[in-house]
Scaffold this active site. Structure first.
Site, PDB file in Angstrom:
ATOM      1  N   LYS A   1       6.572  -1.445  -7.367  1.00  0.00           N
ATOM      2  CA  LYS A   1       6.661  -2.825  -7.867  1.00  0.00           C
ATOM      3  C   LYS A   1       5.803  -2.977  -9.118  1.00  0.00           C
ATOM      4  O   LYS A   1       4.688  -2.440  -9.192  1.00  0.00           O
ATOM      5  CB  LYS A   1       6.189  -3.805  -6.788  1.00  0.00           C
ATOM      6  CG  LYS A   1       6.307  -5.279  -7.187  1.00  0.00           C
ATOM      7  CD  LYS A   1       5.847  -6.186  -6.051  1.00  0.00           C
ATOM      8  CE  LYS A   1       5.953  -7.659  -6.454  1.00  0.00           C
ATOM      9  NZ  LYS A   1       5.500  -8.563  -5.381  1.00  0.00           N
TER      10      LYS A   1
ATOM     11  N   SER B   1       8.800 -11.869  -4.194  1.00  0.00           N
ATOM     12  CA  SER B   1       8.818 -11.455  -5.584  1.00  0.00           C
ATOM     13  C   SER B   1       9.151  -9.983  -5.786  1.00  0.00           C
ATOM     14  O   SER B   1       9.372  -9.534  -6.904  1.00  0.00           O
ATOM     15  CB  SER B   1       7.462 -11.744  -6.229  1.00  0.00           C
ATOM     16  OG  SER B   1       6.407 -11.040  -5.557  1.00  0.00           O
TER      17      SER B   1
ATOM     18  N   SER C   1       6.529 -11.809   0.024  1.00  0.00           N
ATOM     19  CA  SER C   1       7.224 -11.146  -1.079  1.00  0.00           C
ATOM     20  C   SER C   1       7.692  -9.725  -0.797  1.00  0.00           C
ATOM     21  O   SER C   1       8.405  -9.156  -1.617  1.00  0.00           O
ATOM     22  CB  SER C   1       6.354 -11.162  -2.336  1.00  0.00           C
ATOM     23  OG  SER C   1       6.277 -12.464  -2.854  1.00  0.00           O
TER      24      SER C   1
END
Length: 520
Positions: free
Chosen positions: A94, A169, A193
């Site tokens: 990420k 996210s 997330s």
């Protein structure tokens, strides 16, 4: 770093902002005295811990044709050790997690061009375990959205239906796992997330117990909410990745007094016979009918496999989202925005290069922040200025009450189950959508995930069926420090359904000129 002494203008401006009542003569005197106090900083600069690693080939941004779902921020190849438990596995990181030599945008245009000189601890660990990093997965603007529409490189699209959100996210991480572009992914979770995109994309995600996995080298949102964790196609691969990344790191103050890891992947196959599972009834409030049916059917399947399954009530569960909101709003405004990511008041590794890059960009380009970040900043600063932190304090003081409510329920059962999210993936907001819609799509799904970021309980999401052709997530929550039980229940369910379905592959864009897929 070079430290420039402040001049009278800067001292005067700060004094005026704080109402210190200094005259010009006072300002000159204070400027002189302050200039004499700066010798310590040269010493500190020489003593600072660094995490420098050798330079690497930087890679490239993929084209829209290569990346029709906007899942990648950057593609590169960073090989790990020649052998190890993750040898031969590809992994996406990420883009709020630092990989030395690769750009790190954290979904935010203010960070465009930033290249960290250090590896996050979890990155060092997956490389040591033999994984090959194949790039940085796209994420929401500063990771502050459960949708997937605020990422500055474009909305992240759901592989089951590209007109819908992938979830945020960590949307890019979940997409890349769901489509098979990578075997594994690292995500972050401050309000859900990891679990939100894993649920909407139909893969497995695990938010570890707070402090089990070091956060060192990842861009923070709020110190008491920050988690990193694994995403994969199977529970076994999630456990294997957790084995690689969990454990103490002296550079992460979040871990002080925290849980110690146990072997996860090797202990998954223990039968669930005799395990007590509580169906958290408050977790079904507002759930879409298809979500409700799928999760209750999953609980019934676990009962048929020998687990003891019964309803459980935690009335305070409905309050969890409100406690989270008060902490996340004022805390993120202070730490993530005004504190340029790291803030002050806590120990552990702080990235000076990240602080400098983001702080300089924010001073002149704040207008580029997403609406969700702007709302958080405006409300957080209002609360801090008007109420002097009292509402943040009240929310933090509510955390032990909320935690105790779940802990009490978990004395009667070994795990709680509930819908990961109350709805299936929602449509992406259209360009130019009203502000209220943009904000609603960023937060409407957080009711079941955010409370466990506040309390730190481990939570695993696994696919448990489809509703209207879109994945539904079953969330399994265990006692703090007992991540293994959550994963054991997840693996038991995975065995019962003989694995999880995949989205229909995207058509070849060269065949018909389209990059959009249908859904299974």
């Amino acid at each position: 770093m070079e430290l420039q002494p402040p001049g009278p203008e800067e001292i005067g401006r700060i004094a005026q902002r704080h109402g210190l009542g200094l005259s010009d003569t006072d300002i000159a005197a204070f400027t002189s005295v302050i200039g004499g106090l700066l010798g310590s900083y040269a010493v500190v600069d020489g003593l600072s811990v660094t995490k420098d690693v050798p330079a690497r080939a930087s890679g490239r941004r993929p084209s829209a044709t290569e990346d029709p779902l906007n899942a990648w921020y950057w593609k590169a190849t960073v090989p790990g050790a020649p052998d190890g438990p993750l040898a031969g596995r590809s992994i996406a990181v990420k883009d709020n997690i630092a990989v030395a030599g690769l750009p790190m945008m954290n979904g935010c245009s203010l960070l465009e061009g930033y290249v960290p000189e250090y590896d996050a601890t979890v990155v060092s660990r997956v490389l040591a375990a033999g994984a090959t990093i194949t790039g940085k997965a796209a994420c929401e603007d500063l990771c502050l959205s459960g949708g997937s529409h605020t990422c500055r490189t474009g909305p992240m699209r759901n592989p089951w239906d590209p007109s819908r959100a992938a979830g945020g996210s960590s949307g890019g991480s979940a997409i890349l796992v769901a489509t098979g572009e990578v075997d594994l992914a690292l995500g972050g979770d401050q309000g859900g997330s990891i679990r939100i995109p894993a649920s909407w994309c139909g893969v497995v995600g695990h938010k570890p117990t707070y402090g089990l996995v070091p956060y060192t080298g990842a861009a923070p949102i709020e110190f008491t909410l920050d988690h990193l964790g694994p995403i994969a196609r199977t529970v076994g691969d999630v456990a294997l990745l957790l084995d690689a990344i969990a454990g103490p790191d002296p550079l992460d103050a979040r871990q002080r007094g925290g849980p110690l890891p146990v072997p996860y992947a090797s202990a998954l196959e223990t039968p669930v016979e005799g395990l007590r599972i509580g169906v958290l009834e408050e977790g079904f409030a507002g759930a879409e009918p298809g979500v409700d049916r799928a999760v209750r059917a999953a609980a019934a399947a676990l009962a048929a496999a020998g687990a003891s399954v019964a309803p459980v009530s935690v009335p305070g569960h409905a309050d969890g989202i409100h406690v989270w909101s008060a902490i996340a709003t004022e805390g993120a405004a202070a730490q993530m925005v005004n504190g340029n990511g790291y803030g002050t008041g806590h120990g552990g590794f702080h990235s000076a290069s990240y602080l400098t890059h983001f702080g300089q960009a924010r001073a002149t380009r704040g207008a580029e922040l997403s609406p969700t970040v702007k709302i958080t900043l405006l409300l957080g600063e209002y609360l801090a200025e008007r109420y002097h932190g009292a509402w943040y304090a009240a929310a933090q003081n509510a955390v032990p009450v909320l935690t105790a409510a779940y802990d009490e329920a978990l004395t009667e059962v070994d795990a709680l189950v509930l819908p990961t999210l109350p709805m299936v993936a929602t449509p992406l907001p259209a360009p130019g959508a009203p502000l209220a819609e943009v904000q609603r799509r960023a937060q409407e799904m957080l009711g079941n995930t955010a409370p466990f970021d506040v309390t730190g309980h481990p939570a695993t999401t696994v696919p448990c069926g489809l509703a209207d052709g879109l994945p539904v997530g079953l969330m399994i929550v265990a006692r703090r420090g007992d991540d293994l039980t959550a994963l054991r229940v997840a693996r038991a369910y995975e065995r019962l359904v003989d694995g999880f379905p995949r989205p229909v592959p995207l058509p070849d864009p060269d065949a018909d000129g389209t990059t959009m897929s249908g859904r299974r």
